[in-house]
Design an enzyme around this catalytic site. Structure first.
Site, mmCIF file in Angstrom:
data_model
loop_
_atom_site.group_PDB
_atom_site.id
_atom_site.type_symbol
_atom_site.label_atom_id
_atom_site.label_comp_id
_atom_site.label_asym_id
_atom_site.label_seq_id
_atom_site.Cartn_x
_atom_site.Cartn_y
_atom_site.Cartn_z
ATOM 1 N N GLY A 31 0.840 -1.204 0.000
ATOM 2 C CA GLY A 31 0.000 0.000 0.000
ATOM 3 C C GLY A 31 0.866 1.241 0.000
ATOM 4 N NE ARG A 112 -15.610 -0.043 8.341
ATOM 5 C CZ ARG A 112 -16.045 -0.150 9.600
ATOM 6 N NH1 ARG A 112 -17.282 0.154 9.904
ATOM 7 N NH2 ARG A 112 -15.240 -0.550 10.548
ATOM 8 N NE ARG A 118 -13.733 -4.798 13.480
ATOM 9 C CZ ARG A 118 -12.643 -4.049 13.438
ATOM 10 N NH1 ARG A 118 -12.706 -2.806 13.067
ATOM 11 N NH2 ARG A 118 -11.469 -4.561 13.791
ATOM 12 C CG ASN A 125 -9.293 -5.392 3.293
ATOM 13 O OD1 ASN A 125 -8.757 -5.176 2.230
ATOM 14 N ND2 ASN A 125 -9.915 -4.468 3.985
ATOM 15 C CB VAL A 149 -0.677 -0.763 9.249
ATOM 16 C CG1 VAL A 149 -1.407 0.565 9.429
ATOM 17 C CG2 VAL A 149 0.675 -0.739 9.961
ATOM 18 C CG ASP A 179 -5.630 1.941 19.077
ATOM 19 O OD1 ASP A 179 -6.466 2.696 18.592
ATOM 20 O OD2 ASP A 179 -5.273 0.878 18.542
ATOM 21 C CG HIS A 207 -6.752 -0.839 15.357
ATOM 22 N ND1 HIS A 207 -6.493 0.318 16.051
ATOM 23 C CD2 HIS A 207 -7.098 -0.443 14.108
ATOM 24 C CE1 HIS A 207 -6.665 1.356 15.254
ATOM 25 N NE2 HIS A 207 -7.038 0.926 14.068
HETATM 26 P P1 NAX Z 1 -5.213 4.414 1.448
HETATM 27 O O1 NAX Z 1 -6.492 3.966 0.834
HETATM 28 O O2 NAX Z 1 -4.755 5.807 1.284
HETATM 29 O O3 NAX Z 1 -4.022 3.486 0.928
HETATM 30 C C1 NAX Z 1 -4.136 2.106 0.856
HETATM 31 C C2 NAX Z 1 -3.264 1.665 -0.285
HETATM 32 O O4 NAX Z 1 -3.271 0.245 -0.309
HETATM 33 C C3 NAX Z 1 -3.767 2.153 -1.645
HETATM 34 O O5 NAX Z 1 -2.730 2.837 -2.325
HETATM 35 C C4 NAX Z 1 -4.149 0.868 -2.367
HETATM 36 O O6 NAX Z 1 -3.901 0.909 -3.756
HETATM 37 C C5 NAX Z 1 -3.250 -0.141 -1.650
HETATM 38 N N1 NAX Z 1 -3.704 -1.528 -1.756
HETATM 39 C C6 NAX Z 1 -4.964 -2.007 -1.772
HETATM 40 N N2 NAX Z 1 -4.951 -3.332 -1.922
HETATM 41 C C7 NAX Z 1 -3.652 -3.704 -1.960
HETATM 42 C C8 NAX Z 1 -2.999 -4.937 -2.123
HETATM 43 N N3 NAX Z 1 -3.693 -6.077 -2.281
HETATM 44 N N4 NAX Z 1 -1.664 -4.961 -2.147
HETATM 45 C C9 NAX Z 1 -0.959 -3.826 -2.022
HETATM 46 N N5 NAX Z 1 -1.521 -2.610 -1.886
HETATM 47 C C10 NAX Z 1 -2.854 -2.552 -1.859
HETATM 48 O O7 NAX Z 1 -5.322 4.023 2.987
HETATM 49 P P2 NAX Z 1 -4.385 4.493 4.193
HETATM 50 O O8 NAX Z 1 -4.948 5.723 4.785
HETATM 51 O O9 NAX Z 1 -2.971 4.480 3.772
HETATM 52 O O10 NAX Z 1 -4.678 3.313 5.240
HETATM 53 C C11 NAX Z 1 -4.200 1.995 5.009
HETATM 54 C C12 NAX Z 1 -4.817 1.016 5.980
HETATM 55 O O11 NAX Z 1 -4.450 1.341 7.306
HETATM 56 C C13 NAX Z 1 -6.351 1.003 5.967
HETATM 57 O O12 NAX Z 1 -6.794 -0.341 6.010
HETATM 58 C C14 NAX Z 1 -6.696 1.704 7.259
HETATM 59 O O13 NAX Z 1 -7.969 1.316 7.749
HETATM 60 C C15 NAX Z 1 -5.581 1.218 8.144
HETATM 61 N N6 NAX Z 1 -5.337 1.961 9.384
HETATM 62 C C16 NAX Z 1 -4.925 1.257 10.457
HETATM 63 C C17 NAX Z 1 -4.622 1.853 11.656
HETATM 64 C C18 NAX Z 1 -4.147 1.069 12.830
HETATM 65 O O14 NAX Z 1 -3.977 1.673 13.894
HETATM 66 N N7 NAX Z 1 -3.931 -0.236 12.735
HETATM 67 C C19 NAX Z 1 -4.825 3.334 11.833
HETATM 68 C C20 NAX Z 1 -4.798 4.071 10.543
HETATM 69 C C21 NAX Z 1 -5.547 3.398 9.422
HETATM 70 O O15 NAX Z 1 -6.915 3.603 9.600
#
Ligand code: NAX
Length: 346
Positions: A31, A112, A118, A125, A149, A179, A207
């Site tokens: 990502g 999402r 969820r 995913n 993440v 968190d 999370h």
């Molecule tokens: P974005 O939508 O900006 O970026 C996600 C990226 O992942 C995109 O560029 C997309 O093309 C890429 N992607 C999708 N499927 C893929 C795959 N199969 N292989 C490789 N890349 C792929 O999201 P962003 O704001 O960067 O957030 C990323 C993830 O972090 C989300 O799932 C979000 O919910 C999660 N988070 C987790 C947090 C935590 O504390 N664990 C907090 C922050 C965030 O919400």
């Protein structure tokens, strides 16, 4: 397809000699063209995570529609001329992006969308993490460490772990340090203290908004937090604010947490590397083995200590019946998530 974008070689002969003394660490980020990726890559490249003397090879994974954007990110990385960046490779194939991987940041996942709950998110995913788990199993280095993440991060880590039978389970972790950092931020605001004054702020469970920021064991300058603020604030506004912080940021910024998430991922991996301070803990979602009477076989967040690159769940903490109820409730949610993806767990 492997697209080798560039190798930085802007070094003096002395720097080149130093560089060859420390082997580069191979770091994969998925990502990588996303919001968190954009903040994370520059922290990794600058040495914030693995230290100022540790060169890295970056191997970046994206899906085909985002490869163009990723090329732009790589141009910016090259334009930053980071001395520690040994090479940058990009690919849309996890088998290539995880070749020789020693540290994996699994950030990419489908966000999402409206009308998606969820459970739907878990279903769309899940398959991403079976494929990436298999690719890590087949191509990563023996000293692999993984942080997930991408949400739902605990269950995605569980799926990846099950898809990588040759990798020791304990190498798969998910991120709850954000968190923890959010909780520390709230305590600093309330007590007008510094983040470094706060210790032992452990996050338990998933999370999600069921996680439990365990204020009972937290300390401020060595004193119990519960001696310094009211029980009402801790059980009320504090827990509520931490649990809903992600939503508050989306409302205020019009976009989800990115820089703070990247910073927490750096904290997670940096502490796994360097170890926790003598009197402190960090929060990591790790494979559960029945600690505290909680179910086995989840990726559950505990407070951990880290020494010599190995983490240990903090043992022997006493919990009130109210806190135990919260610890069990967040475990129940993780069990439900595990049941929802049972067919992906082999
Ligand atoms: P974005 O939508 O900006 O970026 C996600 C990226 O992942 C995109 O560029 C997309 O093309 C890429 N992607 C999708 N499927 C893929 C795959 N199969 N292989 C490789 N890349 C792929 O999201 P962003 O704001 O960067 O957030 C990323 C993830 O972090 C989300 O799932 C979000 O919910 C999660 N988070 C987790 C947090 C935590 O504390 N664990 C907090 C922050 C965030 O919400």
């Amino acid at each position: 397809m492997l697209n080798k974008v560039g190798t930085c070689a802007l070094r003096t002969p002395a720097e080149e000699k130093d560089r060859t003394m420390t082997a580069p660490l191979t770091v994969s980020v998925t990502g990588a063209a996303g919001n968190i990726g954009y903040a994370l890559l520059f922290r990794l490249a600058s040495g914030s995570c693995f230290g100022p003397d540790q060169p890295i090879r970056l191997r970046l994974l994206e899906i085909p529609p985002a490869m163009g954007a990723l090329e732009g990110v790589v141009m910016e990385l090259m334009d930053s001329a980071f001395p520690l960046v040994h090479s940058i490779d990009i690919s849309d194939d996890p088998n290539i992006a995880f070749e020789g991987c020693q540290r994996a940041f699994l950030v990419g996942s489908r966000p999402r969308t409206a009308n998606m709950d969820r459970a739907d998110l878990i279903k769309v995913n899940g398959p991403i993490f079976t494929g990436q788990g298999r690719a890590l199993n087949d191509h990563a280095a023996d000293d692999l460490r993984v942080i997930v993440v991408g949400n739902p991060c605990n269950t995605n880590a569980l799926i990846a772990m099950h898809s990588a039978p040759d990798v020791p389970n304990e190498r798969f972790t998910a991120m709850t340090r954000l968190d923890q950092n959010r909780a520390i931020g709230q305590i600093c605001g309330k007590l007008d203290c510094q983040a470094s004054d706060v210790s032992r702020m452990g996050i338990w469970g998933n999370h999600s908004n069921t996680m439990f920021p365990d204020y009972h064991h937290a300390r401020v300058n060595g004193r119990p937090l519960t001696d310094l603020v009211s029980a009402d604030w801790l059980a009320g506004e504090f827990l509520q604010t931490v649990a809903t912080r992600g939503k508050a940021i989306i409302n205020a910024r019009g976009a989800s947490s990115a820089a703070s998430a990247a910073s927490a991922a750096v904290d997670h991996m940096a502490l796994w590397e360097a170890g926790t301070a003598a009197d402190d803990w960090t929060s990591m979602a790790v494979p559960s083995r029945g600690e505290y009477g909680l179910p086995e076989g989840l990726i559950y967040s505990f407070p951990v200590t880290v020494t010599g690159g190995e983490y240990s769940i903090v043992a022997g903490l006493e919990h009130s019946e109210t806190a135990m109820t919260k610890l069990r409730a967040t475990a129940d949610e993780l069990v439900a998530e595990r049941n929802a993806v049972a067919e992906l767990l082999g």
